[in-house]
Design a protein around this motif. Structure first.
Motif, PDB file in Angstrom:
ATOM      1  N   MET A 100     -14.112  20.358  29.795  1.00 44.09           N
ATOM      2  CA  MET A 100     -13.390  19.683  28.740  1.00 44.09           C
ATOM      3  C   MET A 100     -14.357  18.832  27.934  1.00 44.09           C
ATOM      4  O   MET A 100     -15.081  18.002  28.468  1.00 44.09           O
ATOM      5  N   LYS A 101     -14.397  19.061  26.630  1.00 43.69           N
ATOM      6  CA  LYS A 101     -15.301  18.318  25.763  1.00 43.69           C
ATOM      7  C   LYS A 101     -14.708  16.967  25.390  1.00 43.69           C
ATOM      8  O   LYS A 101     -13.522  16.855  25.126  1.00 43.69           O
ATOM      9  N   MET A 102     -15.557  15.974  25.375  1.00 40.04           N
ATOM     10  CA  MET A 102     -15.129  14.654  24.930  1.00 40.04           C
ATOM     11  C   MET A 102     -15.273  14.570  23.422  1.00 40.04           C
ATOM     12  O   MET A 102     -16.092  15.259  22.830  1.00 40.04           O
ATOM     13  N   HIS A 103     -14.502  13.708  22.828  1.00 41.50           N
ATOM     14  CA  HIS A 103     -14.666  13.439  21.414  1.00 41.50           C
ATOM     15  C   HIS A 103     -15.625  12.261  21.268  1.00 41.50           C
ATOM     16  O   HIS A 103     -15.341  11.174  21.758  1.00 41.50           O
ATOM     17  N   ASN A 104     -16.750  12.497  20.635  1.00 42.51           N
ATOM     18  CA  ASN A 104     -17.759  11.487  20.380  1.00 42.51           C
ATOM     19  C   ASN A 104     -18.058  10.632  21.619  1.00 42.51           C
ATOM     20  O   ASN A 104     -17.818   9.425  21.623  1.00 42.51           O
ATOM     21  N   PRO A 105     -18.622  11.254  22.663  1.00 47.20           N
ATOM     22  CA  PRO A 105     -18.929  10.495  23.878  1.00 47.20           C
ATOM     23  C   PRO A 105     -20.018   9.460  23.624  1.00 47.20           C
ATOM     24  O   PRO A 105     -20.888   9.662  22.776  1.00 47.20           O
ATOM     25  N   PRO A 106     -19.984   8.361  24.348  1.00 46.24           N
ATOM     26  CA  PRO A 106     -21.023   7.347  24.179  1.00 46.24           C
ATOM     27  C   PRO A 106     -22.352   7.835  24.739  1.00 46.24           C
ATOM     28  O   PRO A 106     -22.388   8.676  25.643  1.00 46.24           O
ATOM     29  N   HIS A 107     -23.423   7.289  24.220  1.00 50.30           N
ATOM     30  CA  HIS A 107     -24.742   7.573  24.772  1.00 50.30           C
ATOM     31  C   HIS A 107     -24.775   6.976  26.179  1.00 50.30           C
ATOM     32  O   HIS A 107     -24.245   5.891  26.414  1.00 50.30           O
ATOM     33  N   PRO A 108     -25.383   7.675  27.146  1.00 57.64           N
ATOM     34  CA  PRO A 108     -25.419   7.144  28.506  1.00 57.64           C
ATOM     35  C   PRO A 108     -26.100   5.778  28.606  1.00 57.64           C
ATOM     36  O   PRO A 108     -25.805   5.000  29.513  1.00 57.64           O
ATOM     37  N   GLY A 109     -26.983   5.474  27.679  1.00 59.64           N
ATOM     38  CA  GLY A 109     -27.608   4.151  27.675  1.00 59.64           C
ATOM     39  C   GLY A 109     -26.598   3.045  27.420  1.00 59.64           C
ATOM     40  O   GLY A 109     -26.692   1.948  27.984  1.00 59.64           O
ATOM     41  N   GLU A 110     -25.617   3.346  26.594  1.00 56.83           N
ATOM     42  CA  GLU A 110     -24.550   2.378  26.316  1.00 56.83           C
ATOM     43  C   GLU A 110     -23.709   2.160  27.570  1.00 56.83           C
ATOM     44  O   GLU A 110     -23.334   1.030  27.900  1.00 56.83           O
ATOM     45  N   VAL A 111     -23.437   3.246  28.279  1.00 55.38           N
ATOM     46  CA  VAL A 111     -22.681   3.160  29.527  1.00 55.38           C
ATOM     47  C   VAL A 111     -23.475   2.351  30.550  1.00 55.38           C
ATOM     48  O   VAL A 111     -22.931   1.468  31.225  1.00 55.38           O
ATOM     49  N   LEU A 112     -24.752   2.625  30.658  1.00 57.31           N
ATOM     50  CA  LEU A 112     -25.625   1.913  31.579  1.00 57.31           C
ATOM     51  C   LEU A 112     -25.610   0.411  31.299  1.00 57.31           C
ATOM     52  O   LEU A 112     -25.465  -0.404  32.214  1.00 57.31           O
ATOM     53  N   LYS A 113     -25.742   0.080  30.035  1.00 53.14           N
ATOM     54  CA  LYS A 113     -25.758  -1.331  29.653  1.00 53.14           C
ATOM     55  C   LYS A 113     -24.414  -2.002  29.944  1.00 53.14           C
ATOM     56  O   LYS A 113     -24.363  -3.064  30.569  1.00 53.14           O
ATOM     57  N   THR A 114     -23.336  -1.366  29.518  1.00 51.88           N
ATOM     58  CA  THR A 114     -21.997  -1.960  29.619  1.00 51.88           C
ATOM     59  C   THR A 114     -21.452  -2.010  31.041  1.00 51.88           C
ATOM     60  O   THR A 114     -20.839  -3.003  31.433  1.00 51.88           O
ATOM     61  N   GLY A 123     -33.128   9.886  25.983  1.00 44.33           N
ATOM     62  CA  GLY A 123     -32.079  10.382  26.862  1.00 44.33           C
ATOM     63  C   GLY A 123     -32.400  10.147  28.325  1.00 44.33           C
ATOM     64  O   GLY A 123     -33.485   9.689  28.679  1.00 44.33           O
ATOM     65  N   ILE A 124     -31.443  10.492  29.155  1.00 40.26           N
ATOM     66  CA  ILE A 124     -31.590  10.385  30.599  1.00 40.26           C
ATOM     67  C   ILE A 124     -32.203  11.684  31.113  1.00 40.26           C
ATOM     68  O   ILE A 124     -31.598  12.748  30.984  1.00 40.26           O
ATOM     69  N   SER A 125     -33.391  11.600  31.671  1.00 37.47           N
ATOM     70  CA  SER A 125     -34.040  12.774  32.264  1.00 37.47           C
ATOM     71  C   SER A 125     -33.518  12.954  33.694  1.00 37.47           C
ATOM     72  O   SER A 125     -32.922  12.034  34.265  1.00 37.47           O
ATOM     73  N   PRO A 126     -33.753  14.119  34.284  1.00 40.53           N
ATOM     74  CA  PRO A 126     -33.345  14.297  35.682  1.00 40.53           C
ATOM     75  C   PRO A 126     -33.966  13.240  36.611  1.00 40.53           C
ATOM     76  O   PRO A 126     -33.290  12.708  37.484  1.00 40.53           O
ATOM     77  N   GLU A 127     -35.231  12.913  36.396  1.00 45.01           N
ATOM     78  CA  GLU A 127     -35.864  11.892  37.237  1.00 45.01           C
ATOM     79  C   GLU A 127     -35.204  10.529  37.041  1.00 45.01           C
ATOM     80  O   GLU A 127     -34.952   9.808  38.017  1.00 45.01           O
ATOM     81  N   MET A 128     -34.917  10.169  35.803  1.00 40.32           N
ATOM     82  CA  MET A 128     -34.257   8.892  35.552  1.00 40.32           C
ATOM     83  C   MET A 128     -32.863   8.887  36.160  1.00 40.32           C
ATOM     84  O   MET A 128     -32.406   7.867  36.678  1.00 40.32           O
ATOM     85  N   ALA A 129     -32.179  10.019  36.111  1.00 39.03           N
ATOM     86  CA  ALA A 129     -30.854  10.116  36.716  1.00 39.03           C
ATOM     87  C   ALA A 129     -30.927   9.824  38.219  1.00 39.03           C
ATOM     88  O   ALA A 129     -30.066   9.130  38.765  1.00 39.03           O
ATOM     89  N   VAL A 130     -31.960  10.328  38.875  1.00 41.00           N
ATOM     90  CA  VAL A 130     -32.143  10.062  40.301  1.00 41.00           C
ATOM     91  C   VAL A 130     -32.439   8.576  40.516  1.00 41.00           C
ATOM     92  O   VAL A 130     -31.873   7.940  41.415  1.00 41.00           O
ATOM     93  N   ARG A 131     -33.297   8.005  39.695  1.00 46.99           N
ATOM     94  CA  ARG A 131     -33.609   6.573  39.812  1.00 46.99           C
ATOM     95  C   ARG A 131     -32.340   5.726  39.664  1.00 46.99           C
ATOM     96  O   ARG A 131     -32.103   4.799  40.434  1.00 46.99           O
ATOM     97  N   SER A 137     -23.752  12.558  37.642  1.00 48.27           N
ATOM     98  CA  SER A 137     -22.906  11.860  36.671  1.00 48.27           C
ATOM     99  C   SER A 137     -23.717  11.401  35.463  1.00 48.27           C
ATOM    100  O   SER A 137     -23.246  11.483  34.328  1.00 48.27           O
ATOM    101  N   TRP A 138     -24.942  10.945  35.696  1.00 51.20           N
ATOM    102  CA  TRP A 138     -25.793  10.511  34.578  1.00 51.20           C
ATOM    103  C   TRP A 138     -26.210  11.702  33.724  1.00 51.20           C
ATOM    104  O   TRP A 138     -26.204  11.632  32.492  1.00 51.20           O
ATOM    105  N   LEU A 139     -26.570  12.800  34.379  1.00 50.48           N
ATOM    106  CA  LEU A 139     -26.972  13.990  33.623  1.00 50.48           C
ATOM    107  C   LEU A 139     -25.787  14.588  32.865  1.00 50.48           C
ATOM    108  O   LEU A 139     -25.951  15.084  31.747  1.00 50.48           O
ATOM    109  N   ASN A 140     -24.605  14.542  33.462  1.00 56.11           N
ATOM    110  CA  ASN A 140     -23.421  15.058  32.783  1.00 56.11           C
ATOM    111  C   ASN A 140     -23.120  14.232  31.530  1.00 56.11           C
ATOM    112  O   ASN A 140     -22.770  14.789  30.488  1.00 56.11           O
ATOM    113  N   GLN A 141     -23.261  12.926  31.620  1.00 55.27           N
ATOM    114  CA  GLN A 141     -23.057  12.076  30.440  1.00 55.27           C
ATOM    115  C   GLN A 141     -24.034  12.453  29.327  1.00 55.27           C
ATOM    116  O   GLN A 141     -23.658  12.543  28.155  1.00 55.27           O
TER     117      GLN A 141
END
Length: 95
Positions: free
Chosen positions: A1-15, A48-56, A67-71
């Motif tokens: 299911m596609k999201m409408h205008n999903p937030p950047h994962p960095g915004e999610v990380l911050k918030t 963006g979030i790389s696979p390594e950053m997602a693991v970190r 979840s990070w890579l999916n975002q």
């Protein structure tokens, strides 16, 4: 299911991660083992979030790397789809 205008994962990380815990960019970057510049780029949507950053992130915040890579995938795909009409691609069919 596609999201409408999903937030950047960095915004999610911050918030959802940094702000609730009262973490600074500097201390978070240090804990993640990355430079402040690297983390800042993600938080500000310039990287963006790389696979390594997602693991970190999964280790640091007890989340899943998937979840990070999916975002990131949802964000990237949504922006790519916005430019679909401008792509010069022909449909391929069997001869």
């Amino acid at each position: 299911m596609k999201m409408h205008n999903p937030p950047h994962p960095g915004e999610v990380l911050k918030t959802l991660c940094l702000e609730p815990l009262g973490l600074s960019v500097t201390e978070t970057a240090r804990s993640l083992g990355v430079s402040r510049k690297t983390l800042s780029g993600i938080l500000n949507g310039r990287a963006g979030i790389s696979p390594e950053m997602a693991v970190r992130l999964s280790i640091a915040f007890d989340t899943s790397a998937e979840s990070w890579l999916n975002q990131q995938l949802q964000y990237d795909l949504w922006h790519a789809e916005k430019g679909r009409k401008g792509l010069h691609v022909r449909r391929l069919t069997a001869a």
